[in-house]
Design a protein around this motif. Structure first.
Motif, PDB file in Angstrom:
ATOM      1  N   VAL A  47       0.966  -1.170   0.093  1.00  0.00           N
ATOM      2  CA  VAL A  47      -0.043   0.101   0.081  1.00  0.00           C
ATOM      3  C   VAL A  47       1.006   1.335   0.015  1.00  0.00           C
ATOM      4  O   VAL A  47       0.626   1.925  -0.775  1.00  0.00           O
ATOM      5  N   THR A  48       1.982   1.260   0.732  1.00  0.00           N
ATOM      6  CA  THR A  48       2.917   2.410   0.716  1.00  0.00           C
ATOM      7  C   THR A  48       3.645   2.578  -0.576  1.00  0.00           C
ATOM      8  O   THR A  48       3.612   3.903  -0.875  1.00  0.00           O
ATOM      9  N   ALA A  49       3.799   1.465  -1.028  1.00  0.00           N
ATOM     10  CA  ALA A  49       4.630   1.841  -2.319  1.00  0.00           C
ATOM     11  C   ALA A  49       3.775   2.164  -3.436  1.00  0.00           C
ATOM     12  O   ALA A  49       4.022   3.064  -4.344  1.00  0.00           O
ATOM     13  N   HIS A  50       2.590   1.658  -3.383  1.00  0.00           N
ATOM     14  CA  HIS A  50       1.584   2.073  -4.409  1.00  0.00           C
ATOM     15  C   HIS A  50       1.186   3.452  -4.318  1.00  0.00           C
ATOM     16  O   HIS A  50       1.068   4.104  -5.284  1.00  0.00           O
ATOM     17  N   ALA A  51       0.811   3.930  -3.136  1.00  0.00           N
ATOM     18  CA  ALA A  51       0.700   5.424  -2.924  1.00  0.00           C
ATOM     19  C   ALA A  51       1.611   6.214  -3.228  1.00  0.00           C
ATOM     20  O   ALA A  51       1.436   7.064  -3.903  1.00  0.00           O
ATOM     21  N   GLU A  52       2.740   5.976  -2.989  1.00  0.00           N
ATOM     22  CA  GLU A  52       4.136   6.795  -3.212  1.00  0.00           C
ATOM     23  C   GLU A  52       4.323   6.784  -4.797  1.00  0.00           C
ATOM     24  O   GLU A  52       4.541   7.670  -5.598  1.00  0.00           O
ATOM     25  N   ALA A  53       4.102   5.482  -5.706  1.00  0.00           N
ATOM     26  CA  ALA A  53       4.202   5.475  -6.803  1.00  0.00           C
ATOM     27  C   ALA A  53       3.187   6.269  -7.868  1.00  0.00           C
ATOM     28  O   ALA A  53       3.438   6.808  -8.910  1.00  0.00           O
ATOM     29  N   THR A  54       1.971   6.156  -7.112  1.00  0.00           N
ATOM     30  CA  THR A  54       1.045   6.757  -8.039  1.00  0.00           C
ATOM     31  C   THR A  54       0.563   8.136  -7.381  1.00  0.00           C
ATOM     32  O   THR A  54      -0.337   8.840  -8.111  1.00  0.00           O
ATOM     33  N   GLY A  55       1.102   8.784  -6.382  1.00  0.00           N
ATOM     34  CA  GLY A  55       0.958  10.078  -5.866  1.00  0.00           C
ATOM     35  C   GLY A  55      -0.392  10.130  -5.216  1.00  0.00           C
ATOM     36  O   GLY A  55      -1.023  11.184  -5.223  1.00  0.00           O
ATOM     37  N   VAL A  61      -5.724   5.090  -0.059  1.00  0.00           N
ATOM     38  CA  VAL A  61      -5.256   3.673  -0.915  1.00  0.00           C
ATOM     39  C   VAL A  61      -5.806   2.531  -0.060  1.00  0.00           C
ATOM     40  O   VAL A  61      -6.630   1.648  -0.346  1.00  0.00           O
ATOM     41  N   GLU A  62      -5.428   2.770   1.378  1.00  0.00           N
ATOM     42  CA  GLU A  62      -5.919   1.419   2.272  1.00  0.00           C
ATOM     43  C   GLU A  62      -6.929   1.345   2.291  1.00  0.00           C
ATOM     44  O   GLU A  62      -7.667   0.279   2.189  1.00  0.00           O
ATOM     45  N   MET A  63      -7.977   2.454   2.705  1.00  0.00           N
ATOM     46  CA  MET A  63      -9.398   2.263   2.830  1.00  0.00           C
ATOM     47  C   MET A  63     -10.228   1.671   1.728  1.00  0.00           C
ATOM     48  O   MET A  63     -10.761   1.018   1.608  1.00  0.00           O
ATOM     49  N   ALA A  64      -9.653   2.389   0.497  1.00  0.00           N
ATOM     50  CA  ALA A  64     -10.283   1.691  -0.839  1.00  0.00           C
ATOM     51  C   ALA A  64      -9.858   0.236  -1.109  1.00  0.00           C
ATOM     52  O   ALA A  64     -10.771  -0.313  -1.519  1.00  0.00           O
ATOM     53  N   LEU A  65      -8.717  -0.102  -0.649  1.00  0.00           N
ATOM     54  CA  LEU A  65      -8.353  -1.516  -0.856  1.00  0.00           C
ATOM     55  C   LEU A  65      -9.091  -2.461   0.190  1.00  0.00           C
ATOM     56  O   LEU A  65      -9.540  -3.428  -0.608  1.00  0.00           O
ATOM     57  N   LYS A  66      -9.433  -2.223   1.204  1.00  0.00           N
ATOM     58  CA  LYS A  66     -10.024  -2.839   2.188  1.00  0.00           C
ATOM     59  C   LYS A  66     -11.550  -3.109   1.530  1.00  0.00           C
ATOM     60  O   LYS A  66     -12.119  -3.999   1.645  1.00  0.00           O
ATOM     61  N   LYS A  67     -12.037  -2.019   1.125  1.00  0.00           N
ATOM     62  CA  LYS A  67     -13.450  -2.015   0.560  1.00  0.00           C
ATOM     63  C   LYS A  67     -13.493  -2.901  -0.933  1.00  0.00           C
ATOM     64  O   LYS A  67     -14.282  -3.790  -0.921  1.00  0.00           O
ATOM     65  N   ALA A  68     -12.419  -2.687  -1.758  1.00  0.00           N
ATOM     66  CA  ALA A  68     -12.203  -3.435  -2.718  1.00  0.00           C
ATOM     67  C   ALA A  68     -12.362  -4.909  -2.516  1.00  0.00           C
ATOM     68  O   ALA A  68     -12.759  -5.836  -3.443  1.00  0.00           O
TER      69      ALA A  68
END
Length: 72
Positions: A47-55, A61-68
């Motif tokens: 999650v951290t890497a994805h958030a940093e890579a995509t800005g 990101v974490e909350m959307a991931l849990k929902k998805a």
């Protein structure tokens, strides 16, 4: 702004949830909870890497991931 996620992230989250569910069924020992701890660590790093890579905002990101992960 919509949060962008990929299938790898969703699968990591689902694996962590499955490991948690299994650990809850087994009861607490270091050994039964180890797979969940390891899976959770992988999710948090991804999650951290994805958030940093995509800005994107890491929390969002974490909350959307849990929902998805729950939707599928």
């Amino acid at each position: 702004m919509a949060i962008e996620l990929n299938d790898d992230l969703i699968q990591l989250q689902r694996a962590a949830v499955a490991a948690y569910d299994e650990a809850m069924r087994e009861g607490y020992t270091r050994e039964t909870w180890a797979p969940w701890r390891e899976a959770s660590t992988r999710v948090q790093a991804a999650v951290t890497a994805h958030a940093e890579a995509t800005g994107q905002n890491r929390y969002e990101v974490e909350m959307a991931l849990k929902k998805a992960a729950q939707e599928g």
